[in-house]
Motif scaffolding. Structure first.
Motif, PDB file in Angstrom:
ATOM      1  N   HIS A  87      23.972-100.567 -24.059  1.00 34.12           N
ATOM      2  CA  HIS A  87      22.301-101.591 -23.090  1.00 34.12           C
ATOM      3  C   HIS A  87      22.514-102.537 -22.281  1.00 34.12           C
ATOM      4  CE1 HIS A  87      20.294 -99.896 -26.756  1.00 34.12           C
ATOM      5  NE2 HIS A  87      21.119-100.440 -27.345  1.00 34.12           N
ATOM      6  N   GLN A  88      23.579-102.827 -22.257  1.00 36.58           N
ATOM      7  CA  GLN A  88      23.505-104.123 -20.638  1.00 36.58           C
ATOM      8  C   GLN A  88      23.425-103.039 -19.375  1.00 36.58           C
ATOM      9  OE1 GLN A  88      26.597-107.167 -20.218  1.00 36.58           O
ATOM     10  NE2 GLN A  88      26.357-107.194 -21.893  1.00 36.58           N
ATOM     11  N   LEU A  89      24.766-101.169 -19.851  1.00 38.14           N
ATOM     12  CA  LEU A  89      24.603-101.411 -18.371  1.00 38.14           C
ATOM     13  C   LEU A  89      23.087 -99.678 -18.595  1.00 38.14           C
ATOM     14  CD1 LEU A  89      27.640 -98.755 -18.968  1.00 38.14           C
ATOM     15  CD2 LEU A  89      27.285-100.875 -16.934  1.00 38.14           C
ATOM     16  N   ILE A  90      23.006 -99.995 -19.305  1.00 33.27           N
ATOM     17  CA  ILE A  90      21.737 -98.558 -19.327  1.00 33.27           C
ATOM     18  C   ILE A  90      20.038-100.209 -18.361  1.00 33.27           C
ATOM     19  CG2 ILE A  90      19.167 -98.222 -21.017  1.00 33.27           C
ATOM     20  CD1 ILE A  90      21.507 -97.299 -23.087  1.00 33.27           C
ATOM     21  N   HIS A  91      20.136-101.162 -18.463  1.00 32.38           N
ATOM     22  CA  HIS A  91      19.712-101.750 -18.238  1.00 32.38           C
ATOM     23  C   HIS A  91      20.263-101.998 -16.906  1.00 32.38           C
ATOM     24  CE1 HIS A  91      17.424-106.101 -17.684  1.00 32.38           C
ATOM     25  NE2 HIS A  91      18.299-106.436 -16.586  1.00 32.38           N
ATOM     26  N   TRP A  92      20.531-102.527 -16.350  1.00 31.63           N
ATOM     27  CA  TRP A  92      21.246-102.529 -14.843  1.00 31.63           C
ATOM     28  C   TRP A  92      21.241-101.597 -14.533  1.00 31.63           C
ATOM     29  CZ3 TRP A  92      26.338 -99.464 -13.826  1.00 31.63           C
ATOM     30  CH2 TRP A  92      26.487 -99.152 -12.741  1.00 31.63           C
ATOM     31  N   ALA A  93      21.304 -99.749 -15.075  1.00 27.68           N
ATOM     32  CA  ALA A  93      20.602 -98.457 -14.640  1.00 27.68           C
ATOM     33  C   ALA A  93      18.855 -98.225 -14.008  1.00 27.68           C
ATOM     34  CB  ALA A  93      20.738 -97.443 -15.635  1.00 27.68           C
ATOM     35  N   GLY A  94      18.762 -99.351 -14.990  1.00 22.15           N
ATOM     36  CA  GLY A  94      17.521 -98.977 -14.503  1.00 22.15           C
ATOM     37  C   GLY A  94      16.561 -99.272 -13.252  1.00 22.15           C
ATOM     38  N   GLU A  95      17.414-100.789 -13.201  1.00 21.29           N
ATOM     39  CA  GLU A  95      17.515-101.255 -11.928  1.00 21.29           C
ATOM     40  C   GLU A  95      17.110-100.404 -10.215  1.00 21.29           C
ATOM     41  OE1 GLU A  95      19.847-104.372 -11.349  1.00 21.29           O
ATOM     42  OE2 GLU A  95      19.117-105.525 -12.871  1.00 21.29           O
ATOM     43  N   THR A  96      18.074 -99.079 -10.535  1.00 19.10           N
ATOM     44  CA  THR A  96      17.784 -98.184  -9.245  1.00 19.10           C
ATOM     45  C   THR A  96      17.709 -96.890 -10.547  1.00 19.10           C
ATOM     46  OG1 THR A  96      19.834 -97.523 -10.631  1.00 19.10           O
ATOM     47  CG2 THR A  96      19.550 -98.962  -8.643  1.00 19.10           C
ATOM     48  N   GLY A  97      16.697 -96.984 -11.086  1.00 14.48           N
ATOM     49  CA  GLY A  97      15.544 -95.712 -11.516  1.00 14.48           C
ATOM     50  C   GLY A  97      16.339 -94.774 -12.433  1.00 14.48           C
ATOM     51  N   LYS A  98      17.755 -95.148 -12.856  1.00 16.79           N
ATOM     52  CA  LYS A  98      18.626 -94.195 -13.716  1.00 16.79           C
ATOM     53  C   LYS A  98      18.892 -94.354 -14.925  1.00 16.79           C
ATOM     54  CE  LYS A  98      21.301 -92.675  -8.964  1.00 16.79           C
ATOM     55  NZ  LYS A  98      20.880 -91.026  -9.620  1.00 16.79           N
ATOM     56  N   ASP A  99      18.121 -95.544 -15.833  1.00 15.15           N
ATOM     57  CA  ASP A  99      18.262 -95.495 -16.997  1.00 15.15           C
ATOM     58  C   ASP A  99      18.382 -94.254 -17.582  1.00 15.15           C
ATOM     59  OD1 ASP A  99      15.852 -95.591 -16.068  1.00 15.15           O
ATOM     60  OD2 ASP A  99      15.830 -97.408 -17.711  1.00 15.15           O
ATOM     61  N   SER A 116      29.535 -90.596 -14.248  1.00 18.08           N
ATOM     62  CA  SER A 116      28.504 -88.738 -14.076  1.00 18.08           C
ATOM     63  C   SER A 116      27.387 -88.453 -13.159  1.00 18.08           C
ATOM     64  CB  SER A 116      29.548 -88.830 -14.946  1.00 18.08           C
ATOM     65  OG  SER A 116      28.426 -88.974 -16.596  1.00 18.08           O
ATOM     66  N   VAL A 117      26.616 -89.946 -14.063  1.00 15.56           N
ATOM     67  CA  VAL A 117      24.780 -90.332 -13.598  1.00 15.56           C
ATOM     68  C   VAL A 117      24.481 -90.739 -12.183  1.00 15.56           C
ATOM     69  CG1 VAL A 117      24.248 -89.740 -15.799  1.00 15.56           C
ATOM     70  CG2 VAL A 117      24.168 -91.694 -14.566  1.00 15.56           C
ATOM     71  N   GLY A 118      26.371 -90.873 -11.325  1.00 16.27           N
ATOM     72  CA  GLY A 118      25.749 -91.662  -9.967  1.00 16.27           C
ATOM     73  C   GLY A 118      26.329 -93.002  -9.575  1.00 16.27           C
ATOM     74  N   LEU A 119      26.441 -93.585 -10.903  1.00 14.12           N
ATOM     75  CA  LEU A 119      26.384 -94.739 -10.917  1.00 14.12           C
ATOM     76  C   LEU A 119      26.860 -95.523  -9.944  1.00 14.12           C
ATOM     77  CD1 LEU A 119      24.346 -95.938 -14.386  1.00 14.12           C
ATOM     78  CD2 LEU A 119      24.070 -96.300 -12.015  1.00 14.12           C
ATOM     79  N   ASP A 120      27.938 -96.521 -10.042  1.00 14.90           N
ATOM     80  CA  ASP A 120      29.206 -96.818  -8.862  1.00 14.90           C
ATOM     81  C   ASP A 120      29.893 -98.064 -10.175  1.00 14.90           C
ATOM     82  OD1 ASP A 120      30.882 -99.661  -8.129  1.00 14.90           O
ATOM     83  OD2 ASP A 120      30.506 -97.708  -6.615  1.00 14.90           O
ATOM     84  N   ALA A 121      31.546 -96.902 -10.260  1.00 14.96           N
ATOM     85  CA  ALA A 121      32.171 -97.028 -11.090  1.00 14.96           C
ATOM     86  C   ALA A 121      32.382 -98.150 -11.096  1.00 14.96           C
ATOM     87  CB  ALA A 121      32.896 -96.577 -11.001  1.00 14.96           C
ATOM     88  N   ASP A 122      33.025 -98.994 -10.100  1.00 15.59           N
ATOM     89  CA  ASP A 122      33.478-100.282  -9.896  1.00 15.59           C
ATOM     90  C   ASP A 122      32.295-101.614 -10.385  1.00 15.59           C
ATOM     91  OD1 ASP A 122      35.878 -99.800  -9.065  1.00 15.59           O
ATOM     92  OD2 ASP A 122      35.118 -99.067  -7.001  1.00 15.59           O
ATOM     93  N   GLU A 123      30.930-100.722 -10.243  1.00 11.83           N
ATOM     94  CA  GLU A 123      30.053-102.340 -10.059  1.00 11.83           C
ATOM     95  C   GLU A 123      29.728-102.385 -11.597  1.00 11.83           C
ATOM     96  OE1 GLU A 123      26.952-105.192  -9.300  1.00 11.83           O
ATOM     97  OE2 GLU A 123      28.755-104.829  -8.578  1.00 11.83           O
ATOM     98  N   ALA A 124      29.832-101.209 -12.504  1.00 11.60           N
ATOM     99  CA  ALA A 124      29.546-101.008 -14.271  1.00 11.60           C
ATOM    100  C   ALA A 124      30.749-101.398 -14.200  1.00 11.60           C
ATOM    101  CB  ALA A 124      30.080 -99.286 -14.480  1.00 11.60           C
ATOM    102  N   ARG A 125      32.167-101.464 -13.902  1.00  8.18           N
ATOM    103  CA  ARG A 125      33.171-102.794 -14.847  1.00  8.18           C
ATOM    104  C   ARG A 125      33.151-103.557 -14.890  1.00  8.18           C
ATOM    105  NH1 ARG A 125      37.044 -99.575 -12.079  1.00  8.18           N
ATOM    106  NH2 ARG A 125      37.436 -98.085 -14.004  1.00  8.18           N
ATOM    107  N   ALA A 126      32.389-103.844 -13.304  1.00  4.58           N
ATOM    108  CA  ALA A 126      32.838-105.457 -13.198  1.00  4.58           C
ATOM    109  C   ALA A 126      31.269-105.994 -14.440  1.00  4.58           C
ATOM    110  CB  ALA A 126      32.513-105.122 -11.614  1.00  4.58           C
ATOM    111  N   ILE A 127      30.317-104.856 -14.636  1.00  7.21           N
ATOM    112  CA  ILE A 127      29.255-105.435 -14.672  1.00  7.21           C
ATOM    113  C   ILE A 127      29.378-105.609 -16.740  1.00  7.21           C
ATOM    114  CG2 ILE A 127      26.968-104.456 -16.075  1.00  7.21           C
ATOM    115  CD1 ILE A 127      26.213-103.758 -13.293  1.00  7.21           C
TER     116      ILE A 127
END
Length: 213
Positions: free
Chosen positions: A102-114, A144-155
């Motif tokens: 859910h944290q990643l989905i929230h983050w993805a929503g900031e760029t319209g990729k949720d 796989s959906v175009g989000l930054d892996a390093d940023e996802a790891r940090a989040i």
């Protein structure tokens, strides 16, 4: 006119993806454009890191027998096939904690990729049997959906959006949401449960004919 639809759901909820796919079909049939926003709900917030066997979990939580569980799985597989979604249940299928997802989905929503991430998570869990509570799995799915892996790891390592997700969950609980899927159309019409394509089509028709405020 584009219709706003807020969907409160959990990645572990099979009826959430069923409900969405039914809604998607109704939207396609009607030609209605929709702006979909996904919101967090945890069916099992106390689920331990190792998860739990799905059948054992359902027996413990709902008192489901093996036969009842098998019947529901069969029904879901049939419905999923009709909607173009694959449910691949196994004897060792497990249910997991979804807070980090859910944290990643929230983050993805900031760029319209949720939306893209949510769909990828449903597929990873129900179709591919992946453990979507594991950080590396979540990072791969995000990439796989175009989000930054390093940023996802940090989040995930920082639990950066823990408070934001908790606040969203609290908001929807205060609105009376106690089960999912729950869909809010035009920020004022609440519909709960997977309603079926026909009923979603009726809802869309009703909203299309509703006088503008």
């Amino acid at each position: 006119m584009t219709l706003r639809i807020d969907i409160i759901s959990d990645v572990m909820c099979p009826w959430c993806i069923v409900g969405y796919k039914q809604l998607e079909q109704a939207l396609t049939d009607s030609g209605q454009e929709a702006d979909i926003h996904w919101h967090p709900f945890e069916l099992n917030p106390q689920m331990p890191p190792e998860g739990q066997n799905l059948r054992e979990h359902l027996a413990q939580k709902y008192g489901s027998t093996v036969e009842q569980s098998q019947e529901v799985r069969h029904r879901l597989k049939e419905i999923g096939t009709q909607l173009g979604f694959a449910f691949n249940f196994k004897e060792d299928s497990r249910i997991f904690n979804t807070f980090q997802a859910h944290q990643l989905i929230h983050w993805a929503g900031e760029t319209g990729k949720d939306h893209d991430l949510k769909q990828a998570l449903f597929t990873a869990y129900f179709s591919e049997g992946k453990d979507v509570s594991q950080a590396n799995t979540l990072i791969d799915i995000a990439a796989s959906v175009g989000l930054d892996a390093d940023e996802a790891r940090a989040i995930l390592s920082e639990n950066r959006f823990e408070d934001a997700v908790r606040q969203k969950q609290a908001f929807w609980h205060k609105q009376g949401i106690s089960g999912v899927p729950a869909m809010v159309f035009s920020q004022r019409h609440l519909v709960t449960g997977a309603q079926g394509t026909e009923n979603y089509s009726k809802i869309l028709t009703h909203l299309a004919n509703e006088p503008a405020e």
